[in-house]
Design a protein around this motif. Structure first.
Motif, PDB file in Angstrom:
ATOM      1  N   THR A  40     -81.344   7.824 -41.414  1.00 21.38           N
ATOM      2  CA  THR A  40     -82.208   8.732 -42.158  1.00 21.38           C
ATOM      3  C   THR A  40     -83.476   8.044 -42.628  1.00 21.38           C
ATOM      4  O   THR A  40     -84.575   8.606 -42.554  1.00 21.38           O
ATOM      5  CB  THR A  40     -81.444   9.331 -43.348  1.00 21.38           C
ATOM      6  OG1 THR A  40     -80.255   9.969 -42.867  1.00 21.38           O
ATOM      7  CG2 THR A  40     -82.288  10.339 -44.088  1.00 21.38           C
ATOM      8  N   ALA A  41     -83.348   6.807 -43.106  1.00 28.56           N
ATOM      9  CA  ALA A  41     -84.525   6.059 -43.557  1.00 28.56           C
ATOM     10  C   ALA A  41     -85.494   5.815 -42.403  1.00 28.56           C
ATOM     11  O   ALA A  41     -86.720   5.920 -42.565  1.00 28.56           O
ATOM     12  CB  ALA A  41     -84.095   4.735 -44.175  1.00 28.56           C
ATOM     13  N   ALA A  42     -84.962   5.503 -41.225  1.00 28.44           N
ATOM     14  CA  ALA A  42     -85.824   5.259 -40.061  1.00 28.44           C
ATOM     15  C   ALA A  42     -86.576   6.527 -39.663  1.00 28.44           C
ATOM     16  O   ALA A  42     -87.768   6.484 -39.334  1.00 28.44           O
ATOM     17  CB  ALA A  42     -84.996   4.732 -38.896  1.00 28.44           C
ATOM     18  N   LYS A  43     -85.889   7.656 -39.691  1.00 27.26           N
ATOM     19  CA  LYS A  43     -86.542   8.909 -39.323  1.00 27.26           C
ATOM     20  C   LYS A  43     -87.576   9.325 -40.375  1.00 27.26           C
ATOM     21  O   LYS A  43     -88.604   9.931 -40.042  1.00 27.26           O
ATOM     22  CB  LYS A  43     -85.503  10.009 -39.128  1.00 27.26           C
ATOM     23  CG  LYS A  43     -84.629   9.826 -37.907  1.00 27.26           C
ATOM     24  CD  LYS A  43     -85.432   9.884 -36.605  1.00 27.26           C
ATOM     25  CE  LYS A  43     -84.517   9.915 -35.388  1.00 27.26           C
ATOM     26  NZ  LYS A  43     -85.256  10.026 -34.111  1.00 27.26           N
ATOM     27  N   ALA A  44     -87.328   9.008 -41.625  1.00 26.21           N
ATOM     28  CA  ALA A  44     -88.328   9.274 -42.661  1.00 26.21           C
ATOM     29  C   ALA A  44     -89.575   8.430 -42.416  1.00 26.21           C
ATOM     30  O   ALA A  44     -90.708   8.900 -42.590  1.00 26.21           O
ATOM     31  CB  ALA A  44     -87.750   8.980 -44.045  1.00 26.21           C
ATOM     32  N   GLY A  45     -89.370   7.185 -41.985  1.00 22.57           N
ATOM     33  CA  GLY A  45     -90.507   6.345 -41.614  1.00 22.57           C
ATOM     34  C   GLY A  45     -91.257   6.910 -40.426  1.00 22.57           C
ATOM     35  O   GLY A  45     -92.495   6.840 -40.361  1.00 22.57           O
ATOM     36  N   LEU A  46     -90.520   7.489 -39.478  1.00 27.29           N
ATOM     37  CA  LEU A  46     -91.162   8.092 -38.310  1.00 27.29           C
ATOM     38  C   LEU A  46     -92.002   9.307 -38.706  1.00 27.29           C
ATOM     39  O   LEU A  46     -93.070   9.549 -38.134  1.00 27.29           O
ATOM     40  CB  LEU A  46     -90.097   8.487 -37.288  1.00 27.29           C
ATOM     41  CG  LEU A  46     -90.595   9.079 -35.975  1.00 27.29           C
ATOM     42  CD1 LEU A  46     -91.558   8.133 -35.254  1.00 27.29           C
ATOM     43  CD2 LEU A  46     -89.419   9.435 -35.072  1.00 27.29           C
ATOM     44  N   LEU A  47     -91.543  10.063 -39.689  1.00 22.40           N
ATOM     45  CA  LEU A  47     -92.350  11.189 -40.179  1.00 22.40           C
ATOM     46  C   LEU A  47     -93.646  10.685 -40.796  1.00 22.40           C
ATOM     47  O   LEU A  47     -94.712  11.277 -40.598  1.00 22.40           O
ATOM     48  CB  LEU A  47     -91.558  12.007 -41.200  1.00 22.40           C
ATOM     49  CG  LEU A  47     -92.320  13.162 -41.857  1.00 22.40           C
ATOM     50  CD1 LEU A  47     -92.845  14.151 -40.820  1.00 22.40           C
ATOM     51  CD2 LEU A  47     -91.425  13.880 -42.880  1.00 22.40           C
ATOM     52  N   SER A  48     -93.569   9.602 -41.529  1.00 21.81           N
ATOM     53  CA  SER A  48     -94.781   9.018 -42.106  1.00 21.81           C
ATOM     54  C   SER A  48     -95.749   8.599 -41.008  1.00 21.81           C
ATOM     55  O   SER A  48     -96.951   8.881 -41.085  1.00 21.81           O
ATOM     56  CB  SER A  48     -94.409   7.822 -42.982  1.00 21.81           C
ATOM     57  OG  SER A  48     -95.565   7.210 -43.513  1.00 21.81           O
TER      58      SER A  48
END
Length: 271
Positions: free
Chosen positions: A178-186
């Motif tokens: 989840t943290a990685a995908k949140a970074g991808l959204l950024s």
């Protein structure tokens, strides 16, 4: 002060092209199986030329290419390796005779959606987070950098990153994923800001649990049923339904849309 309608268009950034899907060359990372395969099939159905990237799924990739024909090519590369990604993009351009116009960043690095067998907060390590970040953020960064010269020269590009609804609704706390995908959204939003003047859009399509992919195969049926009961559509989104939403961001219908995150989960999450 002049009205904006009186300002010559030359005073603004030049208009970019709007290519139909059948005019595009699309790279799908992790495209040999699961969700990636559904995206490849949807693109092929609409007439695109598609490059199917894979890491270890050579037989699946070759089977897909054999079935779909000459508008599909297969390319092996580790998306976390910038040099390998650069070579992959050169191979695709040589195969089709034109630069890559569009990228779907779908590759998933070593992850299974199994809530009973996941790292908990008392056992998870920074290495788990780094591995997922290398795959999600690093992989997307590598494909963007490798395809950017061709997109800029064409003044057209479409980048679609595959995300998740788990950072709005962490029904299962997959902390590292989840943290990685949140970074991808950024990255999606900052890249959209920087690349917009070049005629390149960058968007994200985020799903929930899909029924069914290789990654979600370990999910018990009762979990799928629970999700279905809590969605307005009373169903769990399929890979094929998700793939059709990806097509929107490649089509001329989305030409004024960038930096957005479209949640495709049957209405479970309201972003």
């Amino acid at each position: 002060m002049r009205d904006i309608t009186d300002v010559p268009t030359s005073e603004f950034a030049p208009r970019s092209k709007h290519l139909k899907i059948e005019q595009q060359i699309v790279l799908v990372t992790g495209g040999a199986r699961g969700l990636g395969e559904s995206i490849v099939r949807a693109l092929h159905r609409e007439g695109a030329r598609v490059a199917v990237n894979y890491l270890g799924s050579q037989s699946s990739a070759e089977r897909l290419q054999s079935e779909l024909g000459s508008r599909v090519c297969t390319v092996q590369a580790d998306v976390t390796d910038p040099a390998a990604v650069g070579q992959m993009v050169s191979q695709i351009e040589a195969q089709f005779g034109s630069p890559v116009t569009s990228v779907i960043n779908n590759a998933l690095v070593s992850f299974t959606f199994n809530g009973d067998d996941r790292p908990r907060l008392d056992t998870i390590t920074l290495q788990h987070f780094e591995q997922q970040a290398r795959g999600a953020v690093g992989g997307a960064l590598n494909t963007i950098q490798a395809t950017l010269p061709g997109m800029r020269s064409a003044r057209f590009g479409r980048i679609v990153n595959v995300g998740t609804n788990l950072f709005q609704n962490p029904v299962v706390p997959y902390h590292d994923y989840t943290a990685a995908k949140a970074g991808l959204l950024s990255l999606t939003r900052t890249a959209a800001h920087e690349l917009g003047p070049d005629g390149i859009t960058v968007n994200m399509v985020s799903g929930g649990l899909l029924r069914t992919t290789d990654a979600s195969a370990a999910t018990p049926d009762f979990v799928f049923d629970l999700i279905a009961r809590n969605t307005p559509l009373q169903s769990v989104t399929t890979p094929e339904e998700f793939a059709d939403a990806v097509l929107f961001f490649l089509s001329p219908w989305s030409r004024a849309v960038t930096g957005q995150n479209l949640v495709v989960d049957g209405g479970l999450v309201k972003d």
